[in-house]
Design a protein around this motif. Structure first.
Motif, mmCIF file in Angstrom:
data_model
loop_
_atom_site.group_PDB
_atom_site.id
_atom_site.type_symbol
_atom_site.label_atom_id
_atom_site.label_comp_id
_atom_site.label_asym_id
_atom_site.label_seq_id
_atom_site.Cartn_x
_atom_site.Cartn_y
_atom_site.Cartn_z
ATOM 1 N N SER A 1 8.893 6.451 6.737
ATOM 2 C CA SER A 1 7.440 6.464 6.898
ATOM 3 C C SER A 1 6.799 5.448 5.964
ATOM 4 N N TRP A 2 5.594 5.061 6.311
ATOM 5 C CA TRP A 2 4.843 4.072 5.538
ATOM 6 C C TRP A 2 3.374 4.446 5.598
ATOM 7 N N GLN A 3 2.686 4.291 4.475
ATOM 8 C CA GLN A 3 1.236 4.464 4.455
ATOM 9 C C GLN A 3 0.618 3.283 3.739
ATOM 10 N N GLY A 4 -0.422 2.740 4.321
ATOM 11 C CA GLY A 4 -1.053 1.573 3.723
ATOM 12 C C GLY A 4 -2.482 1.387 4.179
ATOM 13 N N VAL A 5 -3.021 0.246 3.790
ATOM 14 C CA VAL A 5 -4.388 -0.142 4.157
ATOM 15 C C VAL A 5 -4.286 -1.339 5.092
ATOM 16 N N PRO A 6 -4.943 -1.304 6.246
ATOM 17 C CA PRO A 6 -4.841 -2.448 7.160
ATOM 18 C C PRO A 6 -5.406 -3.713 6.529
ATOM 19 N N ARG A 7 -4.732 -4.813 6.750
ATOM 20 C CA ARG A 7 -5.178 -6.101 6.212
ATOM 21 C C ARG A 7 -6.147 -6.752 7.191
ATOM 22 N N SER A 8 -7.148 -7.403 6.657
ATOM 23 C CA SER A 8 -8.121 -8.109 7.493
ATOM 24 C C SER A 8 -7.452 -9.264 8.232
ATOM 25 N N ILE A 9 -7.933 -9.569 9.436
ATOM 26 C CA ILE A 9 -7.401 -10.729 10.154
ATOM 27 C C ILE A 9 -7.869 -12.038 9.535
ATOM 28 N N ASN B 1 -11.967 0.459 3.975
ATOM 29 C CA ASN B 1 -12.509 1.774 4.309
ATOM 30 C C ASN B 1 -11.554 2.591 5.171
ATOM 31 N N TYR B 2 -10.411 2.000 5.545
ATOM 32 C CA TYR B 2 -9.484 2.665 6.461
ATOM 33 C C TYR B 2 -8.080 2.690 5.867
ATOM 34 N N SER B 3 -7.304 3.649 6.326
ATOM 35 C CA SER B 3 -5.888 3.747 5.968
ATOM 36 C C SER B 3 -5.105 4.046 7.239
ATOM 37 N N TYR B 4 -3.802 3.851 7.155
ATOM 38 C CA TYR B 4 -2.965 4.160 8.313
ATOM 39 C C TYR B 4 -1.577 4.574 7.861
ATOM 40 N N SER B 5 -0.878 5.281 8.735
ATOM 41 C CA SER B 5 0.500 5.677 8.461
ATOM 42 C C SER B 5 1.367 5.292 9.647
ATOM 43 N N LEU B 6 2.631 4.995 9.371
ATOM 44 C CA LEU B 6 3.611 4.663 10.400
ATOM 45 C C LEU B 6 4.869 5.484 10.154
ATOM 46 N N GLU B 7 5.547 5.832 11.224
ATOM 47 C CA GLU B 7 6.786 6.592 11.095
ATOM 48 C C GLU B 7 7.760 6.178 12.182
ATOM 49 N N VAL B 8 9.019 5.994 11.794
ATOM 50 C CA VAL B 8 10.067 5.659 12.748
ATOM 51 C C VAL B 8 11.321 6.429 12.354
ATOM 52 N N GLY B 9 12.094 6.861 13.330
ATOM 53 C CA GLY B 9 13.288 7.623 12.977
ATOM 54 C C GLY B 9 14.168 7.930 14.169
ATOM 55 N N THR C 1 5.486 5.807 15.614
ATOM 56 C CA THR C 1 4.269 6.598 15.750
ATOM 57 C C THR C 1 3.378 6.340 14.552
ATOM 58 N N GLY C 2 2.102 6.562 14.716
ATOM 59 C CA GLY C 2 1.198 6.297 13.608
ATOM 60 C C GLY C 2 -0.178 6.892 13.822
ATOM 61 N N ARG C 3 -0.963 6.743 12.771
ATOM 62 C CA ARG C 3 -2.324 7.283 12.780
ATOM 63 C C ARG C 3 -3.219 6.403 11.916
ATOM 64 N N ILE C 4 -4.461 6.252 12.341
ATOM 65 C CA ILE C 4 -5.481 5.515 11.580
ATOM 66 C C ILE C 4 -6.566 6.510 11.198
ATOM 67 N N TRP C 5 -7.029 6.455 9.967
ATOM 68 C CA TRP C 5 -8.145 7.325 9.587
ATOM 69 C C TRP C 5 -9.112 6.572 8.682
ATOM 70 N N LYS C 6 -10.302 7.102 8.616
ATOM 71 C CA LYS C 6 -11.362 6.496 7.802
ATOM 72 C C LYS C 6 -11.451 7.261 6.495
ATOM 73 N N GLU C 7 -11.432 6.511 5.390
ATOM 74 C CA GLU C 7 -11.527 7.152 4.080
ATOM 75 C C GLU C 7 -12.952 7.653 3.840
ATOM 76 N N GLN C 8 -13.054 8.790 3.148
ATOM 77 C CA GLN C 8 -14.370 9.375 2.863
ATOM 78 C C GLN C 8 -15.042 8.624 1.712
ATOM 79 N N GLN D 1 -14.378 0.325 15.628
ATOM 80 C CA GLN D 1 -13.720 -0.888 15.146
ATOM 81 C C GLN D 1 -12.473 -1.163 15.993
ATOM 82 N N TYR D 2 -11.846 -2.323 15.726
ATOM 83 C CA TYR D 2 -10.615 -2.691 16.430
ATOM 84 C C TYR D 2 -9.510 -2.969 15.415
ATOM 85 N N PHE D 3 -8.297 -2.529 15.759
ATOM 86 C CA PHE D 3 -7.128 -2.689 14.901
ATOM 87 C C PHE D 3 -5.978 -3.273 15.713
ATOM 88 N N CYS D 4 -5.186 -4.126 15.080
ATOM 89 C CA CYS D 4 -4.043 -4.764 15.742
ATOM 90 C C CYS D 4 -2.745 -4.209 15.159
#
Length: 307
Positions: free
Chosen positions: A255-263, A240-248, A300-307, A208-211
């Motif tokens: 830090s932030w954790q959420g679900v990417p919004r559809s375009i 089906n996906y989640s992501y986290s962001l961190e800045v410091g 920094t961040g990470r994208i993962w797929k929920e089980q 998939q693609y993420f912005c």
């Protein structure tokens, strides 16, 4: 194309789409699931509707499809309900007064028609009743996406592969493979936020693609920075996906954790809902260190797929 009639052409330059009104006699009730499920609609490959019939159902002023009530003048010329007040109750074809005559015959002809979705070229193979077609098209899973590029009024539309190529070639967006990212944001004059500063990076992972958006904007009287992720696909897939962001910086971090919004949701809608990592300017400058005259943030961040 100009018709040669200035009165006519002026009205065409201001099209107005009218939602089909509810009508127990003419509108077929279609469930929410079947409206957007081509598998629920019988495919009729041999069905053809002549161009002359389609032209009869096209408003001569706005050129949109007509829905009840369809009006006509005493000479039989038809007009959609949206354009009737715009022509000051006079037929744009013969200039006779329109009155309140409805063209019931044409409304019944329309009710008998079944037409292919206008997104057939994008893959939708369903055939829909005339009065259900408009609702289906507003929800069709094959309808094209708007370009997700922020910071300009880009009007390009297309499927995901087309938009990915468009972002890369036309907007020169950075493309990265992988589900983790380390995004550096630098601004030499962080006190100027009036002209929103933004960045966009596209990540490819899990097929998939993420912005990733990172930008500055004014939140009330306070300038803020915000990072958020959008999914290049429909909302039901984005969940089906989640992501986290961190800045410091300076031994602190947010830090932030959420679900990417559809375009499908506009960039502005996502931003204005505050669905992302928001950093006040003073905190961002504190993270940057130094003399607070230059913004240097690393997200920094990470994208993962929920089980």
């Amino acid at each position: 194309m100009a018709s040669g009639n200035p009165f006519y052409d002026d009205l065409r330059n201001k099209p107005e789409v009218i939602d089909p009104p509810e009508s127990e006699d003419l509108v077929e009730i279609v469930s929410e699931s079947s409206v957007n499920d081509p598998a629920q609609i019988a495919l009729k490959p041999n069905l053809t509707v002549s161009s002359s019939v389609r032209e009869l159902l096209e408003c001569p002023v706005c050129l949109n499809a007509m829905y009840p009530p369809i009006h006509q003048c005493s000479n039989g010329h038809t007009l959609c309900s949206g354009c009737k007040p715009r022509v000051h109750n006079r037929c744009p074809t013969c200039r006779h007064e329109l009155g309140n005559i409805r063209c019931l015959a044409l409304e019944k002809v329309a009710a008998s028609l079944e037409l292919p979705c206008k997104y057939q070229s994008y893959g939708c193979m369903g055939i829909y009743p005339y009065y259900s077609k408009l609702k289906h098209e507003s929800q069709c899973i094959f309808r094209p996406y708007n370009c997700p590029y922020a910071g300009s009024e880009c009007t390009v539309m297309g499927d995901i592969p087309y938009l990915v190529a468009h972002l890369k070639d036309d907007h020169k967006v950075d493309m990265h493979n992988g589900s983790t990212f380390n995004h550096r944001y630098v601004k030499q004059n962080p006190h100027e936020v009036e002209n929103a500063t933004w960045m966009l990076t596209v990540f490819s992972c899990f097929g998939q693609y993420f912005c990733l958006h990172f930008e500055a904007f004014q939140l009330g009287m306070a300038p803020v920075y915000m990072a958020f992720l959008r999914f290049m696909g429909d909302d039901n897939e984005s969940k089906n996906y989640s992501y986290s962001l961190e800045v410091g910086g300076n031994g602190r971090k947010m830090s932030w954790q959420g679900v990417p919004r559809s375009i499908r949701d506009s960039h502005k809608k996502v931003r204005d809902s505050f669905d992302g990592l928001i950093i006040q300017r003073n905190m961002a400058l504190f993270f940057s260190g130094g003399d607070r005259k230059e913004l240097k943030l690393r997200v920094t961040g990470r994208i993962w797929k929920e089980q």
